[in-house]
Motif scaffolding. Sequence first.
Motif, PDB file in Angstrom:
ATOM      1  N   GLY A   1      16.523  14.411  -6.403  1.00  0.00           N
ATOM      2  CA  GLY A   1      16.133  13.169  -6.338  1.00  0.00           C
ATOM      3  C   GLY A   1      16.469  12.304  -4.956  1.00  0.00           C
ATOM      4  N   SER A   2      17.515  12.835  -4.349  1.00  0.00           N
ATOM      5  CA  SER A   2      17.855  12.197  -2.990  1.00  0.00           C
ATOM      6  C   SER A   2      16.881  12.476  -1.978  1.00  0.00           C
ATOM      7  CB  SER A   2      19.291  12.874  -2.363  1.00  0.00           C
ATOM      8  OG  SER A   2      20.176  12.668  -3.080  1.00  0.00           O
ATOM      9  N   ALA A   3      15.789  12.923  -2.438  1.00  0.00           N
ATOM     10  CA  ALA A   3      14.577  13.229  -1.399  1.00  0.00           C
ATOM     11  C   ALA A   3      13.888  11.639  -1.361  1.00  0.00           C
ATOM     12  CB  ALA A   3      13.517  14.291  -1.748  1.00  0.00           C
ATOM     13  N   LEU A   4      14.033  11.201  -2.410  1.00  0.00           N
ATOM     14  CA  LEU A   4      13.365   9.794  -2.742  1.00  0.00           C
ATOM     15  C   LEU A   4      11.825   9.846  -2.870  1.00  0.00           C
ATOM     16  CD1 LEU A   4      15.653   7.404  -0.810  1.00  0.00           C
ATOM     17  CD2 LEU A   4      15.761   8.162  -3.089  1.00  0.00           C
ATOM     18  N   ALA A   5      11.294  11.067  -3.117  1.00  0.00           N
ATOM     19  CA  ALA A   5       9.942  11.150  -3.290  1.00  0.00           C
ATOM     20  C   ALA A   5       9.622  12.666  -4.036  1.00  0.00           C
ATOM     21  CB  ALA A   5       9.304  11.284  -2.086  1.00  0.00           C
ATOM     22  N   ALA A   6       8.676  12.717  -4.602  1.00  0.00           N
ATOM     23  CA  ALA A   6       8.241  14.080  -5.349  1.00  0.00           C
ATOM     24  C   ALA A   6       7.563  14.882  -4.303  1.00  0.00           C
ATOM     25  CB  ALA A   6       7.385  13.785  -6.579  1.00  0.00           C
ATOM     26  N   ASN A   7       8.048  15.423  -3.274  1.00  0.00           N
ATOM     27  CA  ASN A   7       7.395  16.186  -2.128  1.00  0.00           C
ATOM     28  C   ASN A   7       8.211  17.537  -2.160  1.00  0.00           C
ATOM     29  OD1 ASN A   7      10.028  15.578  -1.092  1.00  0.00           O
ATOM     30  ND2 ASN A   7       9.114  13.862   0.105  1.00  0.00           N
TER      31      ASN A   7
ATOM     32  N   VAL B   1      13.451  21.872   7.533  1.00  0.00           N
ATOM     33  CA  VAL B   1      13.429  21.507   5.831  1.00  0.00           C
ATOM     34  C   VAL B   1      13.137  19.828   5.836  1.00  0.00           C
ATOM     35  CG1 VAL B   1      14.474  21.737   3.707  1.00  0.00           C
ATOM     36  CG2 VAL B   1      14.705  23.422   5.515  1.00  0.00           C
ATOM     37  N   GLY B   2      14.348  19.302   5.652  1.00  0.00           N
ATOM     38  CA  GLY B   2      14.135  17.817   5.529  1.00  0.00           C
ATOM     39  C   GLY B   2      14.874  17.158   6.806  1.00  0.00           C
ATOM     40  N   GLN B   3      15.329  17.880   7.661  1.00  0.00           N
ATOM     41  CA  GLN B   3      16.291  17.356   8.768  1.00  0.00           C
ATOM     42  C   GLN B   3      15.571  17.978  10.113  1.00  0.00           C
ATOM     43  OE1 GLN B   3      18.580  14.852   8.697  1.00  0.00           O
ATOM     44  NE2 GLN B   3      18.471  14.869   6.397  1.00  0.00           N
ATOM     45  N   SER B   4      15.743  17.469  11.098  1.00  0.00           N
ATOM     46  CA  SER B   4      15.231  18.239  12.440  1.00  0.00           C
ATOM     47  C   SER B   4      16.231  18.657  13.323  1.00  0.00           C
ATOM     48  CB  SER B   4      14.442  17.020  13.237  1.00  0.00           C
ATOM     49  OG  SER B   4      15.449  15.890  13.759  1.00  0.00           O
ATOM     50  N   ALA B   5      17.672  18.260  12.829  1.00  0.00           N
ATOM     51  CA  ALA B   5      18.691  18.820  13.628  1.00  0.00           C
ATOM     52  C   ALA B   5      18.968  20.471  13.036  1.00  0.00           C
ATOM     53  CB  ALA B   5      20.000  18.101  13.461  1.00  0.00           C
ATOM     54  N   ALA B   6      18.987  21.292  13.883  1.00  0.00           N
ATOM     55  CA  ALA B   6      19.394  22.658  13.680  1.00  0.00           C
ATOM     56  C   ALA B   6      20.973  22.868  13.994  1.00  0.00           C
ATOM     57  CB  ALA B   6      18.394  23.642  14.541  1.00  0.00           C
TER      58      ALA B   6
ATOM     59  N   ALA C   1      15.119  21.511  -1.937  1.00  0.00           N
ATOM     60  CA  ALA C   1      16.426  20.893  -2.742  1.00  0.00           C
ATOM     61  C   ALA C   1      16.853  21.344  -4.222  1.00  0.00           C
ATOM     62  CB  ALA C   1      16.635  19.306  -2.647  1.00  0.00           C
ATOM     63  N   PHE C   2      15.851  21.424  -5.006  1.00  0.00           N
ATOM     64  CA  PHE C   2      15.882  21.863  -6.378  1.00  0.00           C
ATOM     65  C   PHE C   2      16.218  23.325  -6.351  1.00  0.00           C
ATOM     66  CE2 PHE C   2      14.710  20.814 -10.591  1.00  0.00           C
ATOM     67  CZ  PHE C   2      14.697  22.323 -11.120  1.00  0.00           C
ATOM     68  N   VAL C   3      15.396  24.004  -5.511  1.00  0.00           N
ATOM     69  CA  VAL C   3      15.552  25.650  -5.432  1.00  0.00           C
ATOM     70  C   VAL C   3      17.078  25.910  -4.758  1.00  0.00           C
ATOM     71  CG1 VAL C   3      14.795  27.563  -4.417  1.00  0.00           C
ATOM     72  CG2 VAL C   3      13.077  26.129  -5.402  1.00  0.00           C
ATOM     73  N   ASN C   4      17.378  25.104  -3.703  1.00  0.00           N
ATOM     74  CA  ASN C   4      18.598  25.548  -3.104  1.00  0.00           C
ATOM     75  C   ASN C   4      19.817  25.126  -4.178  1.00  0.00           C
ATOM     76  OD1 ASN C   4      17.553  26.274  -0.767  1.00  0.00           O
ATOM     77  ND2 ASN C   4      17.707  24.262   0.126  1.00  0.00           N
ATOM     78  N   THR C   5      19.762  24.029  -4.812  1.00  0.00           N
ATOM     79  CA  THR C   5      20.766  23.734  -5.874  1.00  0.00           C
ATOM     80  C   THR C   5      20.828  24.942  -7.024  1.00  0.00           C
ATOM     81  OG1 THR C   5      20.338  21.394  -5.482  1.00  0.00           O
ATOM     82  CG2 THR C   5      21.289  22.008  -7.789  1.00  0.00           C
TER      83      THR C   5
ATOM     84  N   ASP D   1       0.895  -1.267   0.075  1.00  0.00           N
ATOM     85  CA  ASP D   1      -0.012   0.177   0.062  1.00  0.00           C
ATOM     86  C   ASP D   1       0.894   1.182   0.016  1.00  0.00           C
ATOM     87  OD1 ASP D   1      -2.263  -1.453   0.099  1.00  0.00           O
ATOM     88  OD2 ASP D   1      -2.530  -1.687   2.185  1.00  0.00           O
ATOM     89  N   GLY D   2       1.977   1.193   0.557  1.00  0.00           N
ATOM     90  CA  GLY D   2       2.896   2.432   0.503  1.00  0.00           C
ATOM     91  C   GLY D   2       3.650   2.881  -0.914  1.00  0.00           C
ATOM     92  N   PHE D   3       3.333   1.945  -1.785  1.00  0.00           N
ATOM     93  CA  PHE D   3       4.132   2.267  -3.062  1.00  0.00           C
ATOM     94  C   PHE D   3       3.404   3.288  -3.747  1.00  0.00           C
ATOM     95  CE2 PHE D   3       3.311   1.752  -7.695  1.00  0.00           C
ATOM     96  CZ  PHE D   3       4.657   1.693  -8.199  1.00  0.00           C
ATOM     97  N   SER D   4       4.399   4.547  -4.322  1.00  0.00           N
ATOM     98  CA  SER D   4       3.836   5.701  -5.035  1.00  0.00           C
ATOM     99  C   SER D   4       4.481   5.514  -6.533  1.00  0.00           C
ATOM    100  CB  SER D   4       4.243   6.871  -4.473  1.00  0.00           C
ATOM    101  OG  SER D   4       4.200   7.981  -5.310  1.00  0.00           O
ATOM    102  N   ALA D   5       3.647   5.395  -7.616  1.00  0.00           N
ATOM    103  CA  ALA D   5       3.870   5.397  -8.898  1.00  0.00           C
ATOM    104  C   ALA D   5       4.757   6.956  -9.370  1.00  0.00           C
ATOM    105  CB  ALA D   5       2.783   5.254  -9.881  1.00  0.00           C
ATOM    106  N   GLY D   6       4.204   8.007  -8.887  1.00  0.00           N
ATOM    107  CA  GLY D   6       4.733   9.310  -8.987  1.00  0.00           C
ATOM    108  C   GLY D   6       6.297   9.187  -8.207  1.00  0.00           C
ATOM    109  N   ASP D   7       6.207   9.002  -7.020  1.00  0.00           N
ATOM    110  CA  ASP D   7       7.659   8.969  -6.514  1.00  0.00           C
ATOM    111  C   ASP D   7       8.423   8.161  -7.268  1.00  0.00           C
ATOM    112  OD1 ASP D   7       6.640  10.491  -4.672  1.00  0.00           O
ATOM    113  OD2 ASP D   7       6.531   9.052  -2.893  1.00  0.00           O
ATOM    114  N   THR D   8       8.202   6.609  -7.819  1.00  0.00           N
ATOM    115  CA  THR D   8       9.080   6.061  -8.543  1.00  0.00           C
ATOM    116  C   THR D   8       9.435   6.501  -9.790  1.00  0.00           C
ATOM    117  OG1 THR D   8       7.847   3.970  -7.540  1.00  0.00           O
ATOM    118  CG2 THR D   8       9.214   3.603  -9.731  1.00  0.00           C
TER     119      THR D   8
END
Length: 442
Positions: A225-231, A343-348, A237-241, A3-10
């Motif tokens: 892509g290293s987010a491993l999901a389209a989120n 952002v993607g990490q909880s550590a500040a 990460a795209f904007v930062n890059t 059930d956790g599979f995502s075609a969009g993320d893949t």
Amino acid sequence: MSDGFSAGDTAFVLISAALVMVMTPGLAFFYGGMVRVRSTLNMLAMSFVSLAIVSVLWVLYGYSLAFGPDAGAGLIGNLDFVGLRGIDLNALTGSIPVTAFAAFQLMFAVITPALISGAIADRARFASWSLFVALWVTIVYFPVAHWVFYFDGGHGGWLGDRSGVIDFAGGTAVHINAGAAGLALVLVLGPRIGFRKDPMRPHSLPLVMLGSGLLWFGWFGFNAGSALAANGVAGTAFVNTQVATAAAMLGWLAYERLRHGAFTTLGAASGAVAGLVAITPACGSVSPLGAIAVGLVAGAVCAAAIGLKYRFGLDDSLDVVGVHLVGGVIGSLLVGLFATGHVGQSAAGLFYGGGFGQLGRQALGVAAVLVYSFVLSWLLGAAIQRTIGFRVAEDVELSGLDQAEHAESAYDFTALAVGRARTATAPATAPAVVEKTEVDAR
């Protein structure tokens, strides 16, 4: 699929993997334009052969060593997935199939040794380089990838999962790893003949610009892509890059103008790559404003760092150390200052109320990968040099590696030479000869 599979993320991750693959030919063009004309093909081939060697080794045992269940202390994976035979095709990594994740990480493994090649341009035997790539990814890259990228609820790699080092897309595992290896090989092989005496200018700046553009394009897959999901993390990460790369280019050009009085295209291309390198570990943990700061610092500092090779007599041919090692260190350490914790990490980081803790963890990751890669790379390079020989003979280096190593030339100058000969021997009163095309445009 579960059930956790995502075609969009893949689909997103597979497209990102393809973008990362394009980075290796982009790197080949980037490096190929920076060398002298007689070694152009050799430089291209050193990147392309990494695609072949690492792809095969990744399936045979590389993925298992990097992402197999931990064999102990977070240092290396076991051999459960040798030949990818033990992988359940329905198993997921997050919301994508494990096979999609394996394909994505393969492209990281491919480009990392290719980055090293620029440090020893113009003087390495192709067969010896190919052997080094196979040994290096086995002994250095696969274990380090496990340290940094393998997560298993606190029981994974000792740097990323157990120690809390933040490396979103490979500042330590890819860039510091490759930069330290490049430094080691520079020491093993020594400087090129004529270093600090003869001009060793890039033979094709348009090729350099093309290569840097392809790298910039592919890097969106590398980082987002290293987010491993389209989120949202992928979007950040795209904007930062983008903004970090732009800022680094400006920082490099500003340094060049102040230091040397000119804005060069080589500086623009190199500055962009420096920004891409520095934002790689930080793109999933800093804000866009933080990304601009990372880029500006990386552009100016890397521009200054490449000049040090002349002071210390280290012939890092294409500035792998100055850009990838220094840029990777800058980006990894600045995570400890600019990580927002939202952002993607909880550590500040320090500037966001996190104290010095994360900065210390980042320093641990930098030091561990740098020392491990440098020592092992030096030992591998020295062993190859003392057995089958790593550096080409002096006459080969002077005449160029393309003919000696590949029996080819990047450019065909025959017609030009014949034309010059005819011009030199033609009578002074001879009329100009104009060839009529067979196609009448009218």
